[in-house]
Every structure is written in C-alpha cells, then in structure tokens.
Design a protein around this motif. Structure first.
Motif, PDB file in Angstrom:
ATOM      1  N   LYS A   3       0.830  -1.210   0.000  1.00 48.71           N
ATOM      2  CA  LYS A   3       0.000   0.000   0.000  1.00 48.71           C
ATOM      3  C   LYS A   3       0.868   1.265   0.000  1.00 48.71           C
ATOM      4  O   LYS A   3       2.065   1.216   0.326  1.00 48.71           O
ATOM      5  CB  LYS A   3      -0.935  -0.027   1.220  1.00 48.71           C
ATOM      6  CG  LYS A   3      -1.987  -1.149   1.154  1.00 48.71           C
ATOM      7  CD  LYS A   3      -2.973  -1.035   2.312  1.00 48.71           C
ATOM      8  CE  LYS A   3      -4.053  -2.104   2.220  1.00 48.71           C
ATOM      9  NZ  LYS A   3      -5.024  -2.004   3.349  1.00 48.71           N
ATOM     10  N   HIS A  46     -16.644  -2.912   0.506  1.00 45.81           N
ATOM     11  CA  HIS A  46     -16.624  -2.100   1.729  1.00 45.81           C
ATOM     12  C   HIS A  46     -17.380  -0.776   1.566  1.00 45.81           C
ATOM     13  O   HIS A  46     -17.257   0.116   2.416  1.00 45.81           O
ATOM     14  CB  HIS A  46     -15.174  -1.774   2.121  1.00 45.81           C
ATOM     15  CG  HIS A  46     -14.386  -2.968   2.573  1.00 45.81           C
ATOM     16  ND1 HIS A  46     -14.845  -3.858   3.507  1.00 45.81           N
ATOM     17  CD2 HIS A  46     -13.153  -3.419   2.209  1.00 45.81           C
ATOM     18  CE1 HIS A  46     -13.939  -4.804   3.710  1.00 45.81           C
ATOM     19  NE2 HIS A  46     -12.908  -4.565   2.925  1.00 45.81           N
ATOM     20  N   ARG A  49     -19.081   0.839   4.490  1.00 51.18           N
ATOM     21  CA  ARG A  49     -18.336   1.026   5.747  1.00 51.18           C
ATOM     22  C   ARG A  49     -18.004   2.512   5.936  1.00 51.18           C
ATOM     23  O   ARG A  49     -17.774   3.236   4.962  1.00 51.18           O
ATOM     24  CB  ARG A  49     -17.031   0.208   5.734  1.00 51.18           C
ATOM     25  CG  ARG A  49     -17.195  -1.261   5.349  1.00 51.18           C
ATOM     26  CD  ARG A  49     -17.663  -2.136   6.487  1.00 51.18           C
ATOM     27  NE  ARG A  49     -16.612  -2.417   7.449  1.00 51.18           N
ATOM     28  CZ  ARG A  49     -15.737  -3.421   7.339  1.00 51.18           C
ATOM     29  NH1 ARG A  49     -15.756  -4.225   6.283  1.00 51.18           N
ATOM     30  NH2 ARG A  49     -14.855  -3.633   8.285  1.00 51.18           N
ATOM     31  N   ARG A  79      -1.873 -14.200   4.400  1.00 51.86           N
ATOM     32  CA  ARG A  79      -2.634 -13.540   5.477  1.00 51.86           C
ATOM     33  C   ARG A  79      -1.870 -13.640   6.800  1.00 51.86           C
ATOM     34  O   ARG A  79      -1.845 -12.710   7.585  1.00 51.86           O
ATOM     35  CB  ARG A  79      -4.029 -14.169   5.640  1.00 51.86           C
ATOM     36  CG  ARG A  79      -4.913 -14.161   4.404  1.00 51.86           C
ATOM     37  CD  ARG A  79      -5.599 -12.884   4.089  1.00 51.86           C
ATOM     38  NE  ARG A  79      -6.332 -12.288   5.171  1.00 51.86           N
ATOM     39  CZ  ARG A  79      -6.925 -11.092   5.079  1.00 51.86           C
ATOM     40  NH1 ARG A  79      -6.851 -10.399   3.951  1.00 51.86           N
ATOM     41  NH2 ARG A  79      -7.576 -10.580   6.090  1.00 51.86           N
ATOM     42  N   THR A  85      -5.333  -6.948  10.650  1.00 51.37           N
ATOM     43  CA  THR A  85      -5.662  -5.679   9.980  1.00 51.37           C
ATOM     44  C   THR A  85      -5.148  -4.493  10.792  1.00 51.37           C
ATOM     45  O   THR A  85      -4.557  -3.564  10.242  1.00 51.37           O
ATOM     46  CB  THR A  85      -7.196  -5.563   9.811  1.00 51.37           C
ATOM     47  OG1 THR A  85      -7.672  -6.741   9.149  1.00 51.37           O
ATOM     48  CG2 THR A  85      -7.567  -4.340   9.007  1.00 51.37           C
ATOM     49  N   ASN A 106      -2.047   0.311   6.600  1.00 48.62           N
ATOM     50  CA  ASN A 106      -1.515  -0.925   7.181  1.00 48.62           C
ATOM     51  C   ASN A 106      -0.643  -1.727   6.213  1.00 48.62           C
ATOM     52  O   ASN A 106      -0.589  -2.950   6.271  1.00 48.62           O
ATOM     53  CB  ASN A 106      -2.651  -1.764   7.785  1.00 48.62           C
ATOM     54  CG  ASN A 106      -3.687  -2.159   6.770  1.00 48.62           C
ATOM     55  OD1 ASN A 106      -3.577  -1.819   5.598  1.00 48.62           O
ATOM     56  ND2 ASN A 106      -4.681  -2.904   7.197  1.00 48.62           N
TER      57      ASN A 106
END
Ligand code: GDP
Length: 131
Positions: A3, A46, A49, A79, A85, A106
């Motif tokens: 990211k 999402h 959210r 994962r 998360t 994250n």
C-alpha cells in the motif's frame, strides 16, 4: 498490494524480501498510482463502511505495488505473513507489525479467498502479464 504508506516510507524492498523468503513466487509485479475511482471499484465490498471514502483516498494517495503471488496455501500463508488488519494487534514479525502505522495505513493488502483473488487479479492485470 504493497500500500502507498509502505511505498512512501521506503519499505518496498524489505516487504518484497520477506514475501520472497517465505517461499512465494512473484508471477507479476508493477508499481503504479491508481485513481480514487479505481480504488472504489477495488474496495466495492466495503462501500457501506464508514471508512470507505478515507480508505479509497489513501489508496490513491501515491504509488503502490501490485503483485500476483503463487504458492501452496498462498492465501492463508500470506494472510499469516501480513498479520492482523490493525497493526496494534498483529503478531510480532508480521509485515503489518513491522511496517504499518495504523488500521487504515496498514502496509499491505492480500486477497482473503480464492474467489476474491480471482476477481482482484483480473482487476489489475491482463492475462498476458501473468508469466
Ligand atoms: P484486511 O483484509 O486485513 O485488509 O481488512 P478488511 O478487508 O477488513 O479491510 C480492508 C482495509 O480497510 C484494511 O486493510 C484497512 O486498510 C481498512 N480498514 C479496515 N478496518 C478499518 C477501520 O476500522 N478504520 C479505517 N480507517 N480503515 C479500516
């Protein structure tokens, strides 16, 4: 996906090295910036959210690194390597524990199932890019 926060902080090489050492084969990789609407499409699940708008703004805030990884049990193993998360809850040694700054910023995204992986790979890569 590495990211934008991790790319911005210069952690790309360290994260790639950790992925490589964990036995993943990098089938495809590219560094690029994405638009906010591309981020919105990617995170469509999402959309209801409360953090959706901030998340999409963050994902389009700078270059990221898109990858297709291959390995036995790749999804579960990545994962595990990523960690929780929220980096505050992530296990010691995980990518998020080492490199993430917050629950939103994250450091890394990994598909959470075979079906989502298939959609996500197709979202960012054309067939001819998968070697
Ligand atoms: P992941 O599979 O571990 O990436 O987590 P999710 O699929 O639940 O969420 C997708 C992404 O949304 C996360 O990786 C975070 O970047 C962001 N996110 C998740 N929960 C929150 C939250 O409570 N607040 C904010 N600001 N971002 C969040």
């Amino acid at each position: 996906i590495i990211k934008p926060d991790a790319v911005r902080k210069g952690h790309t090489g360290a994260i790639l090295s950790q992925i490589d050492q964990a036995g993943f084969r990098i089938v495809a990789i590219k560094r690029q910036s994405i638009s906010k609407s591309e981020a919105e499409g990617f995170y469509y699940v999402h959309r209801e959210r409360p953090f959706f708008n901030d998340l999409c703004a963050f994902m389009s805030s700078g270059p990221l690194v898109l990858m297709v990884l291959e390995k036995d049990s790749a999804i579960a193993d990545l994962r595990k390597l990523m960690g929780a998360t929220n980096p505050a809850s992530a296990e010691e040694g995980t990518i998020r524990k080492k490199f993430a700054g917050s629950i939103q910023e994250n450091a890394i995204h990994g598909s959470d199932g075979e079906d989502t992986a298939a959609v996500e790979i197709g979202y960012w890569f054309a067939g001819y890019e998968l070697i």
